[in-house]
Design an enzyme around this catalytic site. Structure first.
Site, PDB file in Angstrom:
ATOM      1  N   GLY A   1      58.147  42.052  38.309  1.00 35.45           N
ATOM      2  CA  GLY A   1      56.772  42.594  39.749  1.00 35.45           C
ATOM      3  C   GLY A   1      55.772  42.623  39.461  1.00 35.45           C
ATOM      4  O   GLY A   1      54.251  43.335  39.990  1.00 35.45           O
TER       5      GLY A   1
ATOM      6  N   ALA B   1      51.594  39.009  36.829  1.00 35.11           N
ATOM      7  CA  ALA B   1      51.979  37.954  35.802  1.00 35.11           C
ATOM      8  C   ALA B   1      53.485  37.426  36.684  1.00 35.11           C
ATOM      9  O   ALA B   1      53.398  36.600  37.689  1.00 35.11           O
ATOM     10  CB  ALA B   1      52.776  38.239  34.818  1.00 35.11           C
TER      11      ALA B   1
ATOM     12  N   GLU C   1      41.898  44.922  36.122  1.00 29.81           N
ATOM     13  CA  GLU C   1      40.865  44.894  36.229  1.00 29.81           C
ATOM     14  C   GLU C   1      39.231  43.704  37.235  1.00 29.81           C
ATOM     15  O   GLU C   1      39.144  43.117  37.474  1.00 29.81           O
ATOM     16  CB  GLU C   1      40.245  45.985  37.313  1.00 29.81           C
ATOM     17  CG  GLU C   1      41.417  47.464  37.110  1.00 29.81           C
ATOM     18  CD  GLU C   1      41.361  48.104  37.657  1.00 29.81           C
ATOM     19  OE1 GLU C   1      39.521  48.904  37.416  1.00 29.81           O
ATOM     20  OE2 GLU C   1      41.963  49.036  38.308  1.00 29.81           O
ATOM     21  N   ALA C   2      39.676  43.230  35.672  1.00 32.09           N
ATOM     22  CA  ALA C   2      38.228  42.352  35.550  1.00 32.09           C
ATOM     23  C   ALA C   2      39.062  40.983  34.969  1.00 32.09           C
ATOM     24  O   ALA C   2      40.157  40.651  34.477  1.00 32.09           O
ATOM     25  CB  ALA C   2      37.636  42.755  34.492  1.00 32.09           C
TER      26      ALA C   2
ATOM     27  N   LYS D   1      31.644  39.415  39.710  1.00 34.07           N
ATOM     28  CA  LYS D   1      31.511  40.078  38.650  1.00 34.07           C
ATOM     29  C   LYS D   1      31.190  38.783  38.201  1.00 34.07           C
ATOM     30  O   LYS D   1      31.390  37.497  37.993  1.00 34.07           O
ATOM     31  CB  LYS D   1      32.795  39.966  37.577  1.00 34.07           C
ATOM     32  CG  LYS D   1      32.819  40.015  36.135  1.00 34.07           C
ATOM     33  CD  LYS D   1      33.975  40.062  35.193  1.00 34.07           C
ATOM     34  CE  LYS D   1      33.700  40.177  33.613  1.00 34.07           C
ATOM     35  NZ  LYS D   1      34.827  40.444  33.051  1.00 34.07           N
TER      36      LYS D   1
ATOM     37  N   GLU E   1      37.743  40.129  26.851  1.00 30.75           N
ATOM     38  CA  GLU E   1      36.396  39.855  27.571  1.00 30.75           C
ATOM     39  C   GLU E   1      37.357  39.531  28.877  1.00 30.75           C
ATOM     40  O   GLU E   1      37.551  37.962  28.878  1.00 30.75           O
ATOM     41  CB  GLU E   1      37.015  37.805  26.033  1.00 30.75           C
ATOM     42  CG  GLU E   1      35.431  39.004  25.694  1.00 30.75           C
ATOM     43  CD  GLU E   1      34.575  38.632  25.655  1.00 30.75           C
ATOM     44  OE1 GLU E   1      34.320  37.756  27.549  1.00 30.75           O
ATOM     45  OE2 GLU E   1      32.685  38.253  25.387  1.00 30.75           O
TER      46      GLU E   1
ATOM     47  N   THR F   1      41.130  38.340  29.700  1.00 30.78           N
ATOM     48  CA  THR F   1      41.117  37.287  29.086  1.00 30.78           C
ATOM     49  C   THR F   1      42.933  36.892  30.234  1.00 30.78           C
ATOM     50  O   THR F   1      43.313  36.100  29.990  1.00 30.78           O
ATOM     51  CB  THR F   1      41.423  36.867  28.053  1.00 30.78           C
ATOM     52  OG1 THR F   1      41.968  37.671  26.979  1.00 30.78           O
ATOM     53  CG2 THR F   1      40.250  36.232  27.746  1.00 30.78           C
TER      54      THR F   1
ATOM     55  N   GLU G   1      36.008  23.505  20.832  1.00 32.22           N
ATOM     56  CA  GLU G   1      37.295  22.812  20.390  1.00 32.22           C
ATOM     57  C   GLU G   1      38.175  23.030  20.702  1.00 32.22           C
ATOM     58  O   GLU G   1      37.894  23.851  21.502  1.00 32.22           O
ATOM     59  CB  GLU G   1      37.240  23.588  18.624  1.00 32.22           C
ATOM     60  CG  GLU G   1      36.244  23.616  17.350  1.00 32.22           C
ATOM     61  CD  GLU G   1      35.196  22.515  16.674  1.00 32.22           C
ATOM     62  OE1 GLU G   1      36.501  21.375  17.476  1.00 32.22           O
ATOM     63  OE2 GLU G   1      34.310  22.726  16.348  1.00 32.22           O
TER      64      GLU G   1
HETATM   65  P1  FAD Z   1      53.488  44.451  33.779  1.00 36.07           P
HETATM   66  O1  FAD Z   1      52.394  45.315  34.449  1.00 36.07           O
HETATM   67  O2  FAD Z   1      54.405  44.877  32.678  1.00 36.07           O
HETATM   68  O3  FAD Z   1      55.091  43.840  34.527  1.00 36.07           O
HETATM   69  C1  FAD Z   1      56.532  44.132  34.081  1.00 36.07           C
HETATM   70  C2  FAD Z   1      57.168  44.339  35.153  1.00 36.07           C
HETATM   71  O4  FAD Z   1      58.198  43.840  34.575  1.00 36.07           O
HETATM   72  C3  FAD Z   1      57.295  45.164  36.003  1.00 36.07           C
HETATM   73  O5  FAD Z   1      57.222  44.485  37.703  1.00 36.07           O
HETATM   74  C4  FAD Z   1      59.175  45.942  35.635  1.00 36.07           C
HETATM   75  O6  FAD Z   1      59.212  47.085  37.451  1.00 36.07           O
HETATM   76  C5  FAD Z   1      59.526  44.536  35.324  1.00 36.07           C
HETATM   77  N1  FAD Z   1      60.605  45.282  34.882  1.00 36.07           N
HETATM   78  C6  FAD Z   1      60.515  45.496  33.066  1.00 36.07           C
HETATM   79  N2  FAD Z   1      61.649  45.842  32.495  1.00 36.07           N
HETATM   80  C7  FAD Z   1      62.208  44.736  33.565  1.00 36.07           C
HETATM   81  C8  FAD Z   1      63.688  45.443  34.014  1.00 36.07           C
HETATM   82  N3  FAD Z   1      64.588  45.775  32.916  1.00 36.07           N
HETATM   83  N4  FAD Z   1      64.298  45.115  34.965  1.00 36.07           N
HETATM   84  C9  FAD Z   1      63.597  45.077  36.040  1.00 36.07           C
HETATM   85  N5  FAD Z   1      62.160  45.009  35.889  1.00 36.07           N
HETATM   86  C10 FAD Z   1      62.211  44.871  34.727  1.00 36.07           C
HETATM   87  N6  FAD Z   1      43.908  41.346  32.085  1.00 36.07           N
HETATM   88  C11 FAD Z   1      42.846  41.503  32.182  1.00 36.07           C
HETATM   89  O7  FAD Z   1      42.395  40.122  32.598  1.00 36.07           O
HETATM   90  N7  FAD Z   1      41.909  42.064  32.551  1.00 36.07           N
HETATM   91  C12 FAD Z   1      42.147  43.023  32.503  1.00 36.07           C
HETATM   92  O8  FAD Z   1      40.844  43.865  32.111  1.00 36.07           O
HETATM   93  C13 FAD Z   1      42.337  43.475  31.427  1.00 36.07           C
HETATM   94  N8  FAD Z   1      42.769  45.049  31.237  1.00 36.07           N
HETATM   95  C14 FAD Z   1      43.667  45.517  30.808  1.00 36.07           C
HETATM   96  C15 FAD Z   1      44.115  46.860  29.866  1.00 36.07           C
HETATM   97  C16 FAD Z   1      44.830  47.003  29.052  1.00 36.07           C
HETATM   98  C17 FAD Z   1      44.151  48.846  28.451  1.00 36.07           C
HETATM   99  C18 FAD Z   1      45.964  46.866  28.887  1.00 36.07           C
HETATM  100  C19 FAD Z   1      47.223  47.100  28.274  1.00 36.07           C
HETATM  101  C20 FAD Z   1      45.730  45.147  29.926  1.00 36.07           C
HETATM  102  C21 FAD Z   1      44.531  44.870  30.990  1.00 36.07           C
HETATM  103  N9  FAD Z   1      45.206  43.404  30.958  1.00 36.07           N
HETATM  104  C22 FAD Z   1      43.570  42.899  32.061  1.00 36.07           C
HETATM  105  C23 FAD Z   1      46.008  42.643  31.097  1.00 36.07           C
HETATM  106  C24 FAD Z   1      46.549  42.998  32.269  1.00 36.07           C
HETATM  107  O9  FAD Z   1      46.897  44.227  32.654  1.00 36.07           O
HETATM  108  C25 FAD Z   1      47.968  42.300  32.127  1.00 36.07           C
HETATM  109  O10 FAD Z   1      48.252  40.797  31.701  1.00 36.07           O
HETATM  110  C26 FAD Z   1      48.774  42.049  33.865  1.00 36.07           C
HETATM  111  O11 FAD Z   1      48.582  43.578  34.554  1.00 36.07           O
HETATM  112  C27 FAD Z   1      49.819  40.930  33.836  1.00 36.07           C
HETATM  113  O12 FAD Z   1      50.786  41.982  33.266  1.00 36.07           O
HETATM  114  P2  FAD Z   1      52.640  41.658  33.464  1.00 36.07           P
HETATM  115  O13 FAD Z   1      52.909  41.453  34.824  1.00 36.07           O
HETATM  116  O14 FAD Z   1      52.983  40.926  32.326  1.00 36.07           O
HETATM  117  O15 FAD Z   1      53.155  43.332  33.030  1.00 36.07           O
END
Ligand code: FAD
Length: 511
Positions: free
Chosen positions: A14, A17, A52-53, A81, A346, A348, A435
């Site tokens: 949650g 993504a 956040e971006a 932005k 960037e 992404t 490309e």
């Molecule tokens: P997460 O936010 O890690 O969510 C994972 C989920 O899975 C959580 O809800 C967790 O509870 C659940 N989960 C995991 N294991 C279990 C389990 N066993 N049982 C139940 N639930 C479970 N993206 C941008 O587009 N712009 C940015 O400026 C940017 N800055 C970033 C800076 C940093 C340093 C990093 C590391 C990432 C950044 N990102 C950025 C990427 C962005 O944060 C992620 O792409 C976005 O938040 C999506 O994360 P996620 O949902 O894939 O994973």
């Protein structure tokens, strides 16, 4: 032929993504008879809490899910932005903007940069930034919506994206998804059931004993990649050789300094620092390579370079640049960090979630899970990662910096084949080709190649069809029109107030 549609979808995770996927799925597929989406997440595990971006493609996603822009701005404390300002990347003291939208206007059927190059060869010192309305407005703290049909105005060539509070964005999406029937289950997945014959995932078992059965599983479990990586064993392609940063410290601080609608990236001795001004606070982070700097030092550098008082403890993150060799295997599709991460330079990652959702929608399976569709999904996903990697690598490898071990490593990096081809073409004649329908446009490549000091040896011969005076006049006129248009735009703060997107004053300086 009777192939049964997939109707039971289970999303693990949650974070941004998971909730983006849930919202889009119910929006698009929700009316199919018997269609259900269940999302399981664990508060005890939490989310990555950064991100956040964004880039302009997010506007398409927001439209798809039917989001009201001003409500979104208020609820996520968002700002606009118009691009990213890169400070000290080429050398200390130098800066440039990678703006959204395009530069100048094409003339005689030839891309604008050739006229800019001709102007520069004639001694016109104006930077390429002064031909981008996004860069000029961004630096002036101004904002206005694009006017795509107003062809005479540079606003027709403007693009924008958002900077928002990642936690609030996920909550906002959750509200939308739940209102449309997504079932949220709280709990930690402790066991993954698989079909003995096919290896397909059949059910997730939670720590409280609940079992969630499904037909299609979407792995949004973050860096753990619990279903795709851990359960199905899909390996990770490690690109840290090209993208050596593997750690980050993030911390919000009070609003201070300027509030331009720009993300700022400042190069540091072993990485770079981001600054993302939101309505209620500033998001900051230091991305660094642990091979060249200890986390303690990275944290000290970050804390010494904040605009205001810190609002939380530092959030420490580790990652490896790269991606899973396949984002879809059997009946599991990974989105977000579970599929890969190429560092945030960037902005992404959220876009990769969005493009993964779009690809899944266009190749949405039935219960037969045809391999031909899975293969196409994986090919397109991999290509997208490759193209983004090459663009990121450009920032690191094309630098004059040699003031630290890290930058000496970066400037000696051998470019990948894709980047090499782009660089050779641009150096030879100022030409750029996009490309594979790649994410970054010619304008993006232009701005970062020039910003990182790549100088073309020639320009398109047809640019010389305009004589010296006309070249100077036309370039001067374009700059003037952009400057005049920007002068009439409101500041970003005024724009948000006028349109109903500003947060209440009481929400200032909260995390
Ligand atoms: P997460 O936010 O890690 O969510 C994972 C989920 O899975 C959580 O809800 C967790 O509870 C659940 N989960 C995991 N294991 C279990 C389990 N066993 N049982 C139940 N639930 C479970 N993206 C941008 O587009 N712009 C940015 O400026 C940017 N800055 C970033 C800076 C940093 C340093 C990093 C590391 C990432 C950044 N990102 C950025 C990427 C962005 O944060 C992620 O792409 C976005 O938040 C999506 O994360 P996620 O949902 O894939 O994973």
């Amino acid at each position: 032929m009777t192939r049964k549609p997939v109707t039971q979808v289970v999303i693990l995770g949650g974070g941004t993504a998971g909730w983006m996927a849930a919202t889009a799925l119910v929006r698009i597929m929700g009316d199919l008879p018997g269609f259900s989406v269940t999302l399981v997440e664990s508060e005890s595990i939490g989310t990555v809490g950064v991100g956040e971006a964004t880039i302009p493609q997010i506007i398409g996603f927001n439209r798809l899910i039917g989001l009201d822009e001003m409500q979104f701005m208020r609820e996520t404390c968002a700002t606009y932005k118009l691009g990213i300002e890169f400070v000290d990347w080429l050398r200390p003291g130098h800066s440039y903007v990678h703006p959204f939208g395009s530069f100048g206007i094409d003339m005689l059927g030839i891309e604008f940069q050739h006229f800019w190059l001709r102007g520069a060869s004639l001694g016109d010192p104006a930077s390429i930034d002064s031909y981008s309305i996004a860069a000029v407005a961004g630096k002036a703290g101004k904002f206005g919506w694009p006017q795509p049909d107003n062809h005479k105005s540079p606003l027709s060539r403007l693009s924008y994206a958002f900077q928002f509070d990642a936690g609030r964005y996920a909550r906002f999406l959750r509200g939308m998804a739940e209102a449309r029937g997504v079932r949220r289950v709280e709990g930690k997945v402790v066991e993954v059931g698989q079909d003995a014959e096919t290896g397909h995932v059949t059910a997730l078992t939670l720590d409280n004993g609940t079992t969630l059965a499904g037909e299609l599983f979407i792995d949004c479990s973050g860096f753990r990649s619990l279903l795709l990586g851990q359960t199905l064993g899909i390996p990770f392609t490690d690109w840290s050789k090209w993208l050596p940063c593997d750690g980050a410290v993030a911390i919000p601080c009070e609003r201070g300094g300027a509030h331009e609608p720009l993300t700022r990236s400042t190069a540091r001795p072993a990485g770079w620092q981001w600054r993302i001004p939101l309505q209620h606070r500033i998001g900051n982070g230091h991305v660094f390579s642990s091979a060249f700097m200890e986390r303690e030092e990275a944290t000290d550098i970050l804390l010494a370079n904040l605009d205001g008082k810190p609002l939380a403890d530092p959030n420490n993150l580790r990652f490896t640049a790269g991606h899973r060799t396949k984002a879809w295997a059997k009946n599991v599709v990974a989105l977000g960090l579970a599929a890969g991460f190429l560092e945030p330079l960037e902005s992404t990652s959220i876009h990769l979630v969005q493009s993964g959702i779009a690809r899944l929608m266009s190749l949405f399976p039935d219960t037969g899970f045809s391999q031909v569709e899975i293969d196409r999904f994986n090919r397109e996903t991999e290509q997208e990662y490759v193209d983004i990697r090459d663009f990121l690598l450009l920032h690191y490898s094309a630098t004059e910096r040699d003031d630290s071990e890290f930058w000496r490593y970066c400037r000696n990096l051998e470019p990948t084949d894709g980047l090499k081809a782009k660089l050779e073409m641009f150096r030879s004649s100022g030409r750029i080709f996009r490309e594979n329908n790649e994410l970054f446009t010619e304008a993006s490549w232009l701005s970062v190649m020039l910003g990182q000091g790549i100088k073309p040896e020639a320009y398109h011969p047809a640019a010389a069809l305009l004589d010296e005076r006309e070249t100077r006049d036309r370039l001067g006129h374009i700059r003037e029109v952009i400057a005049n248009t920007v002068a009439q735009l409101p500041t970003q703060d005024a724009f948000l107030r006028q349109r109903g997107g500003a947060i209440a004053p009481g929400e200032l300086a909260t995390t």
